[in-house]
Motif scaffolding. Sequence first.
Motif, PDB file in Angstrom:
ATOM      1  N   ALA A  95       0.816  -1.217   0.000  1.00  0.00           N
ATOM      2  CA  ALA A  95       0.000   0.000   0.000  1.00  0.00           C
ATOM      3  C   ALA A  95       0.851   1.268   0.000  1.00  0.00           C
ATOM      4  CB  ALA A  95      -0.920  -0.006   1.215  1.00  0.00           C
ATOM      5  N   LYS A  96       2.185   1.120  -0.074  1.00  0.00           N
ATOM      6  CA  LYS A  96       3.069   2.291   0.008  1.00  0.00           C
ATOM      7  C   LYS A  96       2.849   3.178  -1.228  1.00  0.00           C
ATOM      8  CE  LYS A  96       7.736   3.346   1.474  1.00  0.00           C
ATOM      9  NZ  LYS A  96       9.107   2.888   1.588  1.00  0.00           N
ATOM     10  N   SER A  97       2.715   4.496  -0.998  1.00  0.00           N
ATOM     11  CA  SER A  97       2.481   5.412  -2.118  1.00  0.00           C
ATOM     12  C   SER A  97       3.212   6.722  -1.861  1.00  0.00           C
ATOM     13  CB  SER A  97       0.988   5.681  -2.265  1.00  0.00           C
ATOM     14  OG  SER A  97       0.577   6.587  -1.260  1.00  0.00           O
ATOM     15  N   PHE A  98       3.026   7.692  -2.771  1.00  0.00           N
ATOM     16  CA  PHE A  98       3.675   9.007  -2.633  1.00  0.00           C
ATOM     17  C   PHE A  98       3.283   9.683  -1.314  1.00  0.00           C
ATOM     18  CE2 PHE A  98      -0.487  10.226  -3.891  1.00  0.00           C
ATOM     19  CZ  PHE A  98      -0.675  11.508  -3.373  1.00  0.00           C
ATOM     20  N   GLY A  99       2.123   9.325  -0.764  1.00  0.00           N
ATOM     21  CA  GLY A  99       1.638   9.993   0.442  1.00  0.00           C
ATOM     22  C   GLY A  99       2.105   9.364   1.741  1.00  0.00           C
ATOM     23  N   THR A 100       2.784   8.233   1.648  1.00  0.00           N
ATOM     24  CA  THR A 100       3.070   7.468   2.873  1.00  0.00           C
ATOM     25  C   THR A 100       3.979   8.218   3.845  1.00  0.00           C
ATOM     26  OG1 THR A 100       2.778   5.412   1.648  1.00  0.00           O
ATOM     27  CG2 THR A 100       3.940   5.257   3.738  1.00  0.00           C
ATOM     28  N   GLY A 101       4.988   8.902   3.289  1.00  0.00           N
ATOM     29  CA  GLY A 101       5.918   9.640   4.168  1.00  0.00           C
ATOM     30  C   GLY A 101       5.192  10.745   4.927  1.00  0.00           C
ATOM     31  N   VAL A 102       4.290  11.433   4.226  1.00  0.00           N
ATOM     32  CA  VAL A 102       3.520  12.502   4.886  1.00  0.00           C
ATOM     33  C   VAL A 102       2.587  11.885   5.916  1.00  0.00           C
ATOM     34  CG1 VAL A 102       1.915  14.420   4.548  1.00  0.00           C
ATOM     35  CG2 VAL A 102       3.695  13.971   2.848  1.00  0.00           C
ATOM     36  N   ASP A 103       1.923  10.798   5.547  1.00  0.00           N
ATOM     37  CA  ASP A 103       1.045  10.086   6.501  1.00  0.00           C
ATOM     38  C   ASP A 103       1.821   9.763   7.783  1.00  0.00           C
ATOM     39  OD1 ASP A 103      -0.858   9.998   4.472  1.00  0.00           O
ATOM     40  OD2 ASP A 103      -1.332   7.882   4.791  1.00  0.00           O
ATOM     41  N   ALA A 104       3.034   9.246   7.609  1.00  0.00           N
ATOM     42  CA  ALA A 104       3.830   8.846   8.778  1.00  0.00           C
ATOM     43  C   ALA A 104       4.172  10.065   9.635  1.00  0.00           C
ATOM     44  CB  ALA A 104       5.097   8.123   8.337  1.00  0.00           C
ATOM     45  N   GLY A 105       4.558  11.165   8.979  1.00  0.00           N
ATOM     46  CA  GLY A 105       4.907  12.380   9.731  1.00  0.00           C
ATOM     47  C   GLY A 105       3.721  12.920  10.515  1.00  0.00           C
ATOM     48  N   LEU A 106       2.566  12.959   9.846  1.00  0.00           N
ATOM     49  CA  LEU A 106       1.364  13.480  10.517  1.00  0.00           C
ATOM     50  C   LEU A 106       0.964  12.575  11.684  1.00  0.00           C
ATOM     51  CD1 LEU A 106      -0.734  14.484   7.388  1.00  0.00           C
ATOM     52  CD2 LEU A 106       0.341  16.037   9.018  1.00  0.00           C
ATOM     53  N   ALA A 107       1.015  11.273  11.447  1.00  0.00           N
ATOM     54  CA  ALA A 107       0.610  10.322  12.492  1.00  0.00           C
ATOM     55  C   ALA A 107       1.575  10.395  13.675  1.00  0.00           C
ATOM     56  CB  ALA A 107       0.574   8.915  11.922  1.00  0.00           C
ATOM     57  N   MET A 108       2.881  10.458  13.361  1.00  0.00           N
ATOM     58  CA  MET A 108       3.859  10.520  14.457  1.00  0.00           C
ATOM     59  C   MET A 108       3.647  11.785  15.285  1.00  0.00           C
ATOM     60  SD  MET A 108       7.406   8.807  13.152  1.00  0.00           S
ATOM     61  CE  MET A 108       7.695   9.738  11.672  1.00  0.00           C
ATOM     62  N   ASP A 109       3.364  12.904  14.605  1.00  0.00           N
ATOM     63  CA  ASP A 109       3.172  14.138  15.368  1.00  0.00           C
ATOM     64  C   ASP A 109       1.900  14.066  16.216  1.00  0.00           C
ATOM     65  OD1 ASP A 109       4.605  16.533  15.920  1.00  0.00           O
ATOM     66  OD2 ASP A 109       2.904  17.634  15.104  1.00  0.00           O
ATOM     67  N   ASN A 110       0.859  13.423  15.697  1.00  0.00           N
ATOM     68  CA  ASN A 110      -0.355  13.227  16.517  1.00  0.00           C
ATOM     69  C   ASN A 110      -0.032  12.413  17.776  1.00  0.00           C
ATOM     70  OD1 ASN A 110      -2.201  14.517  14.858  1.00  0.00           O
ATOM     71  ND2 ASN A 110      -3.626  12.791  14.789  1.00  0.00           N
ATOM     72  N   ILE A 111       0.707  11.320  17.579  1.00  0.00           N
ATOM     73  CA  ILE A 111       1.011  10.416  18.704  1.00  0.00           C
ATOM     74  C   ILE A 111       1.899  11.143  19.724  1.00  0.00           C
ATOM     75  CG2 ILE A 111       2.166   8.238  19.325  1.00  0.00           C
ATOM     76  CD1 ILE A 111       1.535   7.377  16.322  1.00  0.00           C
ATOM     77  N   ILE A 112       2.889  11.842  19.205  1.00  0.00           N
ATOM     78  CA  ILE A 112       3.824  12.586  20.064  1.00  0.00           C
ATOM     79  C   ILE A 112       3.089  13.688  20.833  1.00  0.00           C
ATOM     80  CG2 ILE A 112       5.690  14.311  19.843  1.00  0.00           C
ATOM     81  CD1 ILE A 112       6.926  12.381  17.706  1.00  0.00           C
ATOM     82  N   ALA A 113       2.154  14.367  20.141  1.00  0.00           N
ATOM     83  CA  ALA A 113       1.397  15.449  20.798  1.00  0.00           C
ATOM     84  C   ALA A 113       0.500  14.876  21.896  1.00  0.00           C
ATOM     85  CB  ALA A 113       0.572  16.218  19.765  1.00  0.00           C
ATOM     86  N   ALA A 114      -0.137  13.725  21.614  1.00  0.00           N
ATOM     87  CA  ALA A 114      -1.006  13.106  22.630  1.00  0.00           C
ATOM     88  C   ALA A 114      -0.184  12.734  23.859  1.00  0.00           C
ATOM     89  CB  ALA A 114      -1.696  11.870  22.055  1.00  0.00           C
ATOM     90  N   ALA A 115       1.041  12.243  23.636  1.00  0.00           N
ATOM     91  CA  ALA A 115       1.914  11.890  24.763  1.00  0.00           C
ATOM     92  C   ALA A 115       2.340  13.147  25.528  1.00  0.00           C
ATOM     93  CB  ALA A 115       3.139  11.136  24.245  1.00  0.00           C
ATOM     94  N   TRP A 116       2.751  14.167  24.776  1.00  0.00           N
ATOM     95  CA  TRP A 116       3.254  15.392  25.422  1.00  0.00           C
ATOM     96  C   TRP A 116       2.165  16.098  26.214  1.00  0.00           C
ATOM     97  CZ3 TRP A 116       7.202  16.816  27.634  1.00  0.00           C
ATOM     98  CH2 TRP A 116       7.503  18.155  27.895  1.00  0.00           C
ATOM     99  N   HIS A 117       0.921  15.974  25.778  1.00  0.00           N
ATOM    100  CA  HIS A 117      -0.224  16.527  26.519  1.00  0.00           C
ATOM    101  C   HIS A 117      -0.227  15.987  27.960  1.00  0.00           C
ATOM    102  CE1 HIS A 117      -4.291  17.835  27.379  1.00  0.00           C
ATOM    103  NE2 HIS A 117      -4.644  16.598  27.640  1.00  0.00           N
ATOM    104  N   HIS A 118       0.310  14.774  28.133  1.00  0.00           N
ATOM    105  CA  HIS A 118       0.392  14.154  29.467  1.00  0.00           C
ATOM    106  C   HIS A 118       1.806  14.264  30.049  1.00  0.00           C
ATOM    107  CE1 HIS A 118      -3.612  12.335  29.272  1.00  0.00           C
ATOM    108  NE2 HIS A 118      -3.357  12.028  28.025  1.00  0.00           N
ATOM    109  N   GLY A 119       2.672  15.054  29.422  1.00  0.00           N
ATOM    110  CA  GLY A 119       4.029  15.231  29.951  1.00  0.00           C
ATOM    111  C   GLY A 119       5.012  14.149  29.542  1.00  0.00           C
ATOM    112  N   VAL A 120       4.596  13.277  28.619  1.00  0.00           N
ATOM    113  CA  VAL A 120       5.493  12.209  28.143  1.00  0.00           C
ATOM    114  C   VAL A 120       6.245  12.719  26.909  1.00  0.00           C
ATOM    115  CG1 VAL A 120       5.602   9.874  27.175  1.00  0.00           C
ATOM    116  CG2 VAL A 120       4.034  10.377  29.077  1.00  0.00           C
TER     117      VAL A 120
END
Length: 193
Positions: A95-120
């Motif tokens: 399923a890898k496509s031209f959008g995959t790198g952007v998908d990964a960046g956006l998803a990682m930032d969401n996950i990181i932001a959710a963690a940081w909201h709790h001080g992680v």
Amino acid sequence: MEFMEFLKTKRTYRRFDQSRPVPRRVVDDMMEAARLASSAGNKQPLRYAAVCSAELVEQIFPFTYWAAALTDAVGRPKEGSHPVMYWAVLCEKEAKSFGTGVDAGLAMDNIIAAAWHHGVGSCMMGNIDREQIGRILSVDPSLEILYMIAFGYPAHTSTVVEPDASGSLTYYMDERENFYVPKRKVPDFIQLL
Ligand SMILES: Cc1cc2nc3c(=O)[nH]c(=O)nc-3n(C[C@H](O)[C@H](O)[C@H](O)COP(=O)(O)O)c2cc1C
């Protein structure tokens, strides 16, 4: 925390309180944050392994490489300040496509932001031994490891500073292992028309 202060402090962290696991309710928020991330064509090609097992985390640790600007030996967290959780960001090879790198960046930032909201705090990692980590996590051959993210409660500060007179963008650490991260001044890279 005020939103711009949240962004200012949502930095890369590389030393953690190893005695403090990430609580399950925080992991739940991180998983929901991954689910909510935007995806090119809404194709959602990403998969994840949220690695909370202390044993697996310690097995993965030698195969993640820290702070290239400082050399891994200096940047690598010492015993007692290792991360307590990793996320493997995986992609379905088919399923890898031209959008995959952007998908990964956006998803990682969401996950990181959710963690940081709790001080992680976290460190996004592209400099990893994918083969060894794939073996440790028994990653299915249909999947590719794109990135790892290390997590834990930070044991240092990280401060955004202006570049010095030389304009260097190289981050650095002081004797207490606090980080300083030069970011360009707004008029130096954004044209307001
Ligand atoms: C795609 C990507 C890959 C990265 N890989 C690593 C890595 O392998 N090891 C590491 O210590 N830091 C890694 N980093 C963290 C960067 O070094 C860090 O973002 C940069 O120094 C700026 O610091 P800041 O995140 O606090 O703004 C990575 C960051 C990104 C965005």
